[in-house]
Design a protein around this motif. Sequence first.
Motif, PDB file in Angstrom:
ATOM      1  N   LEU A 118       0.871  -1.184   0.000  1.00 45.25           N
ATOM      2  CA  LEU A 118       0.000   0.000   0.000  1.00 45.25           C
ATOM      3  C   LEU A 118       0.906   1.232   0.000  1.00 45.25           C
ATOM      4  N   MET A 119       1.220   1.705  -1.200  1.00 42.69           N
ATOM      5  CA  MET A 119       2.210   2.766  -1.367  1.00 42.69           C
ATOM      6  C   MET A 119       1.558   4.145  -1.412  1.00 42.69           C
ATOM      7  N   TRP A 120       2.362   5.166  -1.149  1.00 39.87           N
ATOM      8  CA  TRP A 120       1.829   6.528  -1.123  1.00 39.87           C
ATOM      9  C   TRP A 120       1.233   6.923  -2.469  1.00 39.87           C
ATOM     10  N   ASP A 121       1.787   6.392  -3.588  1.00 37.56           N
ATOM     11  CA  ASP A 121       1.238   6.794  -4.884  1.00 37.56           C
ATOM     12  C   ASP A 121      -0.081   6.097  -5.203  1.00 37.56           C
ATOM     13  N   ASP A 122      -0.476   5.113  -4.368  1.00 35.81           N
ATOM     14  CA  ASP A 122      -1.825   4.536  -4.474  1.00 35.81           C
ATOM     15  C   ASP A 122      -2.883   5.516  -3.967  1.00 35.81           C
ATOM     16  N   LEU A 123      -2.440   6.532  -3.223  1.00 39.85           N
ATOM     17  CA  LEU A 123      -3.366   7.381  -2.466  1.00 39.85           C
ATOM     18  C   LEU A 123      -3.431   8.811  -2.993  1.00 39.85           C
ATOM     19  N   GLN A 124      -2.984   9.033  -4.204  1.00 39.43           N
ATOM     20  CA  GLN A 124      -2.940  10.399  -4.717  1.00 39.43           C
ATOM     21  C   GLN A 124      -4.308  10.946  -5.131  1.00 39.43           C
ATOM     22  N   PRO A 143       3.471   0.533   4.926  1.00 37.15           N
ATOM     23  CA  PRO A 143       4.800   1.159   4.852  1.00 37.15           C
ATOM     24  C   PRO A 143       4.861   2.540   5.506  1.00 37.15           C
ATOM     25  N   LEU A 144       5.973   2.789   6.199  1.00 37.88           N
ATOM     26  CA  LEU A 144       6.148   4.044   6.925  1.00 37.88           C
ATOM     27  C   LEU A 144       6.129   5.245   5.971  1.00 37.88           C
ATOM     28  N   ALA A 145       6.619   5.064   4.752  1.00 37.03           N
ATOM     29  CA  ALA A 145       6.595   6.151   3.762  1.00 37.03           C
ATOM     30  C   ALA A 145       5.152   6.543   3.431  1.00 37.03           C
ATOM     31  N   THR A 146       4.260   5.553   3.415  1.00 39.77           N
ATOM     32  CA  THR A 146       2.840   5.810   3.154  1.00 39.77           C
ATOM     33  C   THR A 146       2.218   6.566   4.329  1.00 39.77           C
ATOM     34  N   VAL A 147       2.559   6.125   5.548  1.00 35.03           N
ATOM     35  CA  VAL A 147       2.080   6.823   6.755  1.00 35.03           C
ATOM     36  C   VAL A 147       2.527   8.286   6.726  1.00 35.03           C
ATOM     37  N   HIS A 148       3.781   8.496   6.416  1.00 37.36           N
ATOM     38  CA  HIS A 148       4.344   9.853   6.369  1.00 37.36           C
ATOM     39  C   HIS A 148       3.604  10.710   5.339  1.00 37.36           C
TER      40      HIS A 148
END
Length: 302
Positions: A118-124, A143-148
């Motif tokens: 579940l990556m940050w770019d899934d959430l744009q 992933p912590l990068a996603t949380v951030h």
Amino acid sequence: MTHGILIIGSSNTDMVIKTDHLPVPGETILGGTFFMTPGGKGANQAVAAARLGGTVTLICKVGKDMFGNEAKALFKQEGINISHLLTDATLPSGIALIIVDKKAENCIAVASGANAALMWDDLQNIDALMEAATLILIQLEIPLATVHYIVTKAFSKGIPVMLNPAPACALSDELLQCISIITPNETEAEILTGIKVTDVTSAQQAANMLYSKGIPTVIITMGSNGALVLHDGIFHHVPAIAVQAVDTTAAGDVFNGALAVALSHGKAVHEAAAFACKAASISVTRLGAQASAPYIHEVENL
């Protein structure tokens, strides 16, 4: 229409064995009862919040498998909005192996599967969902990068974020100062602060340290000792309801889901924590993760 609570996190299937005691390394225990139940911190908190009267949207990532399909069907059954739920084409759904002993203590091993993707770019494309939310609830099984990404984006939009720092890991001050509410248990509070939490006094010390990082509301959950609330510089100790615990697996998740609901309904923080303690106390009297989450009428009648 506001979606009320936006929960971004994990979904797992829990495979649980109930035993007389927790095994030590190299030990095999026979005779335990086995059952399978839906879990994952994000999913558990979403189910708890929905059962307690919250309007809930859940974003998680599952595999293209029977566990993912079952999870989606259950979320719909609970009345959770999963219009932004993601499916990974290659990775399996998350699995947790849990052993629960006769004292209701547990040990857990998790194979994250799709949760780890579940990556940050899934959430744009979730700006509108974020802006419609009263509160965003997030944990650390993605992933912590996603949380951030989620935390800093919400902070820039002025949307409150509640972080349940579980499973605990070191977090940067940059991340912590973007959090509105943090809800560690005793172990997680120690990992975050270096202060061993054994009672209300040590909980106050740990809470003060987190508060000094710029978090306006710190709530440390302490199991049968209830919860310690530090809000706007004022402490409240919320006692737990005395119950006979059977399984503590999702007590923290039920607490967080309940807290989010009460806050989204405008309750004061210490009142919300008292409501959450009641909900968690019911959950520990039942086996399973999502299965143990109480309904609103049960908490109101306690």
